[in-house]
Design a protein around this motif. Structure first.
Motif, PDB file in Angstrom:
ATOM      1  N   LEU A 170       0.831  -1.204   0.000  1.00  0.00           N
ATOM      2  CA  LEU A 170       0.000   0.000   0.000  1.00  0.00           C
ATOM      3  C   LEU A 170       0.867   1.256   0.000  1.00  0.00           C
ATOM      4  N   GLN A 171       2.046   1.156   0.597  1.00  0.00           N
ATOM      5  CA  GLN A 171       2.989   2.271   0.517  1.00  0.00           C
ATOM      6  C   GLN A 171       3.434   2.489  -0.927  1.00  0.00           C
ATOM      7  N   LEU A 172       3.742   1.396  -1.625  1.00  0.00           N
ATOM      8  CA  LEU A 172       4.159   1.501  -3.024  1.00  0.00           C
ATOM      9  C   LEU A 172       3.025   2.001  -3.911  1.00  0.00           C
ATOM     10  N   ALA A 173       1.787   1.682  -3.548  1.00  0.00           N
ATOM     11  CA  ALA A 173       0.639   2.089  -4.368  1.00  0.00           C
ATOM     12  C   ALA A 173       0.498   3.599  -4.454  1.00  0.00           C
ATOM     13  N   GLN A 174       1.110   4.339  -3.530  1.00  0.00           N
ATOM     14  CA  GLN A 174       0.996   5.791  -3.574  1.00  0.00           C
ATOM     15  C   GLN A 174       1.748   6.400  -4.750  1.00  0.00           C
ATOM     16  N   PHE A 177      -2.733  -3.350  -5.943  1.00  0.00           N
ATOM     17  CA  PHE A 177      -1.517  -3.729  -5.244  1.00  0.00           C
ATOM     18  C   PHE A 177      -1.831  -4.530  -3.981  1.00  0.00           C
ATOM     19  N   GLY A 178      -2.941  -4.234  -3.330  1.00  0.00           N
ATOM     20  CA  GLY A 178      -3.335  -5.019  -2.172  1.00  0.00           C
ATOM     21  C   GLY A 178      -3.602  -6.472  -2.536  1.00  0.00           C
ATOM     22  N   LEU A 179      -4.274  -6.699  -3.654  1.00  0.00           N
ATOM     23  CA  LEU A 179      -4.523  -8.072  -4.106  1.00  0.00           C
ATOM     24  C   LEU A 179      -3.233  -8.764  -4.539  1.00  0.00           C
ATOM     25  N   ALA A 180      -2.345  -8.016  -5.192  1.00  0.00           N
ATOM     26  CA  ALA A 180      -1.088  -8.620  -5.643  1.00  0.00           C
ATOM     27  C   ALA A 180      -0.227  -9.067  -4.476  1.00  0.00           C
ATOM     28  N   GLY A 212       4.969  -2.356 -11.128  1.00  0.00           N
ATOM     29  CA  GLY A 212       4.676  -2.455  -9.702  1.00  0.00           C
ATOM     30  C   GLY A 212       4.042  -3.778  -9.331  1.00  0.00           C
ATOM     31  N   LEU A 213       3.112  -4.269 -10.145  1.00  0.00           N
ATOM     32  CA  LEU A 213       2.457  -5.544  -9.850  1.00  0.00           C
ATOM     33  C   LEU A 213       3.445  -6.703  -9.896  1.00  0.00           C
ATOM     34  N   LEU A 214       4.319  -6.726 -10.903  1.00  0.00           N
ATOM     35  CA  LEU A 214       5.297  -7.814 -10.994  1.00  0.00           C
ATOM     36  C   LEU A 214       6.261  -7.781  -9.816  1.00  0.00           C
ATOM     37  N   LEU A 215       6.670  -6.590  -9.386  1.00  0.00           N
ATOM     38  CA  LEU A 215       7.565  -6.490  -8.235  1.00  0.00           C
ATOM     39  C   LEU A 215       6.892  -7.037  -6.977  1.00  0.00           C
ATOM     40  N   ILE A 216       5.645  -6.665  -6.750  1.00  0.00           N
ATOM     41  CA  ILE A 216       4.952  -7.125  -5.546  1.00  0.00           C
ATOM     42  C   ILE A 216       4.724  -8.635  -5.592  1.00  0.00           C
ATOM     43  N   ILE A 217       4.357  -9.158  -6.749  1.00  0.00           N
ATOM     44  CA  ILE A 217       4.128 -10.607  -6.861  1.00  0.00           C
ATOM     45  C   ILE A 217       5.417 -11.371  -6.573  1.00  0.00           C
ATOM     46  N   GLY A 218       6.546 -10.910  -7.122  1.00  0.00           N
ATOM     47  CA  GLY A 218       7.819 -11.576  -6.861  1.00  0.00           C
ATOM     48  C   GLY A 218       8.203 -11.539  -5.396  1.00  0.00           C
TER      49      GLY A 218
END
Length: 795
Positions: A145-149, A158-161, A233-239
């Motif tokens: 959620l910090q990254l989502a900003q 991003f929360g789901l990822a 951003g999504l790929l980073l969070i998933i990894g």
């Protein structure tokens, strides 16, 4: 030998044998990986029985590390016991047994006995696993959620990822962990390709995915939540989610990988938002608290690094945020932003046309009552004002040529185009974000354009910064001398320069000059929508000095009022520009309807430290300094409020060079560039590694002989002589002389003696072995010996 069984007695000693329980055992010694391990089993013959129902049997176990002693229980029933689970660690492993028959009379107390049903231990393990998963999920959610900003409206995605890593955890039940992670990542990258391929058609998948990063770094800040910009951003969070969750599925692993993942997400957010996503450090504090809870409550062994080192590192980083310069590393500088040349005509002459249209509706807006800016004009050729021709994505690295003032407020408005035409996009203040992905901006002026042109029904949101200096801030404010772009007046006529000099001859400060010129331009002149258009020197001379009855004399639209003010202000050294926009309108039924008659223009003067300040020579937008402040200045300059006497046109040459900037308008010189403190980053890293290694040595020294042996294993690892897992402690120690052999005996006694004792000279022996090991190390290993981080990760 005599045996006591079912009421009989037996006598014996350690020298001979005294078996207690259901069977006798011979003491056999083995060990794998340099680690003695005692497990119970049923073997005949002598030796004191350590657990009822079984005789001690030292079964081999593997080791490859150097952790503290681990007592791993093994079961025994009816005189037979399986070998204890191997302990990879290179440290002694004590395996007490649990017997089913109870202790026989006269036997020594059992070292360890199992208590409680097996289901209790299973329930405890399940609870521990749930706690770990909950802890990792909380870390990932906060960091994601910090990254989502860094995006506008990406919180849900991003929360789901952040919880997609559980998919890899489920797949791990059927395939190896590495294969599960690979499968989920391939699916994620395939989905990212299909999301982003629209922005890069006819390209291969690898190029499409790689291109999403430079697209993000050249997009607005915050970036619009479009598919191609969300992919990185999504790929980073998933990894990170997969790595963190899979790392805690293994029993006995330290909770260190989730901390690294959360740090990676936090740093990424800080880089993409230039630190604005966590201005006060509250998110960082939350993450630190969560990490502490996980390491101190869930993982009782603690982190790989001791808490003292972690606290010191956090304190050092906090201190560096105050010491290091604010203009730190900016990832957007690594990418050249796309630049578009757009030739758009100056909308100033259109003010007369808008005035003629009267009540024609142009657009509607929701938000505060502030002036709406259409275009800012900073270049003057002597014939007309010109707009910038080079535009780029909003949020690129290029900073404005003059910095924003020290006092400002954010303003956000929702707009819907209903009648306005052209390429200029209405906005407020200095635009910070816009919800249109195809909007571009001139970084110096903040003018927004849409190359495809405006369309009726277009809706968007603009967030901008409105500079709000106080009246008292402007009284003694100065102006920069390097802003020649905003003081340029090619071949300025002497009549205009002399007129400006007379109007400001008694003014002490740049602010008094600006107020005096506003009054001078307004006096004796009237707005006229039918007056001739234009902003050339000739048109301004007619507007200011024309005789009665001459077309355009003393009359004009906001174009002439704003242009005359800007030219006169530049003539006395004030950095000035002209803004075309719309004056504030009252709210009607929750909306503000902006009509053609609301179009106007106003000049702005730049003051060092306070930014651009609007003035109002034609009662245009009503912003800028207060009327009371202006009145106070005019009272002091009463002698200059009257209209200056125009210079005779026949007595002076028609064109002269611009006058020099007066000395009293000179601002303080720019401060020297600060020292690049980032060059000390490698030094800080080496100091941190040395502190971590020193802390580890202190912990090992407090652990007695076992800690001393761990220090020896650390030295072997540093020298590149790490023993094979199949070797025992005595076997490894024998290679390093008498000191090694004595240390091995102490380790064995500390691990298996009935009452383990501390040996004060164990660390001295370890140092002797360490010196011998270091002498055999290569020269380059000895250079990095004190800061090599590998022992920190050996448990």
């Amino acid at each position: 030998m005599s045996r006591r069984n079912g009421g009989g007695d037996a006598s014996g000693g350690r020298g001979g044998a005294s078996g207690v329980g259901d069977g006798d055992a011979a003491d056999s010694r083995g060990g794998v990986g340099g680690v003695p391990n005692r497990a119970s089993g049923s073997t005949p013959n002598s030796g004191p029985n350590r657990a009822s129902g079984s005789a001690p049997n030292r079964a081999p176990s593997s080791a490859s590390g150097g952790s503290a002693p681990n007592r791993a229980p093994s079961s025994a029933s009816g005189g037979s016991a399986p070998s204890s689970k191997p302990n990879r660690g290179g440290a002694p492993n004590r395996a007490p047994s649990s017997a089913s028959g109870g202790s026989a009379p006269g036997s020594k107390p059992n070292r360890a006995s199992s208590s409680g049903p097996s289901s209790a231990s299973g329930g405890g393990a399940a609870t521990a696993s749930l706690l770990k998963y909950a802890w990792v999920t909380a870390l990932l959610l906060v960091a994601s959620l910090q990254l989502a900003q860094a995006w506008d409206g990406a919180t849900l995605y991003f929360g789901l990822a952040s919880v997609t890593g559980f998919l890899a955890v489920l797949l791990k039940r059927f395939v190896p962990a590495g294969l599960a992670a690979l499968g989920v990542m391939v699916l994620a990258m395939a989905g990212g390709f299909f999301l982003a391929r629209g922005a890069s058609p006819n390209r291969d998948p690898a190029w499409v995915l790689l291109d999403t990063v430079p697209r993000l770094l050249t997009a607005a800040r915050p970036a619009p939540a479009t598919p191609e910009l969300l992919v990185p951003g999504l790929l980073l969070i998933i990894g990170v989610s997969m790595g963190a969750l899979l790392s805690v599925t293994r029993r006995g692993t330290a909770l260190f990988v989730p901390a690294l993942g959360a740090a990676a997400l936090y740093v990424s957010a800080a880089l993409l938002t230039t630190g604005r996503s966590d201005r006060y450090g509250l998110i960082a504090l939350t993450l630190v608290v969560l990490l502490a809870l996980g390491w101190l409550v869930i993982d009782r062994r603690g982190p790989v690094l001791p808490p003292a080192v972690l606290a010191t590192a956090m304190a050092a980083l906090t201190l560096l945020t105050f010491v290091l310069p604010t203009n730190g590393f900016e990832p957007r500088r690594l990418v050249t932003p796309p630049v578009t040349d757009i030739a758009i005509s100056n909308p100033l002459p259109q003010l007369a046309s808008w005035a003629a249209q009267g009540e024609a509706e142009l657009f509607r807006m929701r938000g505060p009552e502030v002036p709406v800016r259409l275009v800012t004009l900073s270049r003057y050729s002597g014939a007309s004002w010109e707009a910038a021709s080079t535009y780029g994505p909003l949020g690129v690295v290029d900073a404005p040529d003059l910095p924003t003032g020290g006092k400002f407020q954010d303003a956000s408005v929702d707009l819907r185009i209903t009648g306005l035409q052209g390429e200029w996009l209405p906005g407020v203040g200095k635009p910070q974000s816009v919800s249109l992905s195809n909007a571009m901006v001139d970084p110096d002026t903040g003018s927004l354009v849409v190359a495809e042109g405006l369309k009726t029904g277009l809706s968007y949101t603009v967030r901008g910064v409105v500079e709000t200096p106080a009246d008292t801030d402007l009284i003694e404010a100065q102006v920069p001398t390097t802003a020649t772009k905003y003081t340029a007046l090619p071949r300025l006529p002497f009549t205009l320069s002399e007129y400006a000099r007379q109007a400001t001859q008694n003014a002490r400060t740049p602010y008094e000059k600006a107020v005096a010129l506003e009054q001078v331009v307004r006096l004796g002149r009237r707005p006229d929508a039918e007056a001739p258009v234009g902003s050339s020197y000739a048109r301004l001379e007619t507007f200011l000095f024309g005789s009665a009855g001459e077309s355009g004399a003393g009359a004009g639209t906001a174009e002439q009022f704003a242009s005359a003010y800007a030219v006169l202000a530049r003539a006395v050294g004030l950095p000035t520009r002209v803004v075309v926009g719309f004056q504030p309108v009252p709210e009607e039924n929750g909306e503000r309807i902006v009509r053609a008659a609301d179009a106007t223009a106003w000049p702005e003067v730049y003051f060092s430290g306070w930014g651009w300040v609007a003035f109002d020579p034609v009662s245009g937008n009503g912003s800028g300094p207060s009327a009371a402040s202006k009145r106070e200045v005019l009272n002091r300059l009463a002698s200059t409020t009257a209209k200056p006497t125009p210079t005779s046109l026949a007595s002076v040459p028609p064109l002269v060079q611009p006058t020099a900037v007066s000395p009293d308008a000179v601002a303080a010189p720019e401060a020297a560039k600060s020292f690049p403190f980032w060059v000390f980053t490698p030094v800080l890293l080496l100091v941190a590694l040395y502190a971590a290694r020193t802390s580890r040595r202190l912990r090992l020294r407090a652990a007695g002989p076992v800690g001393a042996w761990n220090e020896v294993l650390d030295s072997l690892q540093l020298a590149g002589l790490r023993p094979r897992p199949s070797r025992t402690v005595p076997d490894v120690a024998r290679e390093w002389g008498e000191a090694g052999a004595q240390l091995a005996v102490m380790v064995d006694q500390a691990a298996f003696a009935p009452r383990p004792t501390q040996h004060e000279n164990s660390w001295r022996l370890a140092r002797q072995v360490k010196k011998a090991v270091r002498r055999k190390a290569s020269w380059w290993r000895r250079i990095v010996w004190a800061v090599d981080p590998r022992p920190l990760f050996r448990r």
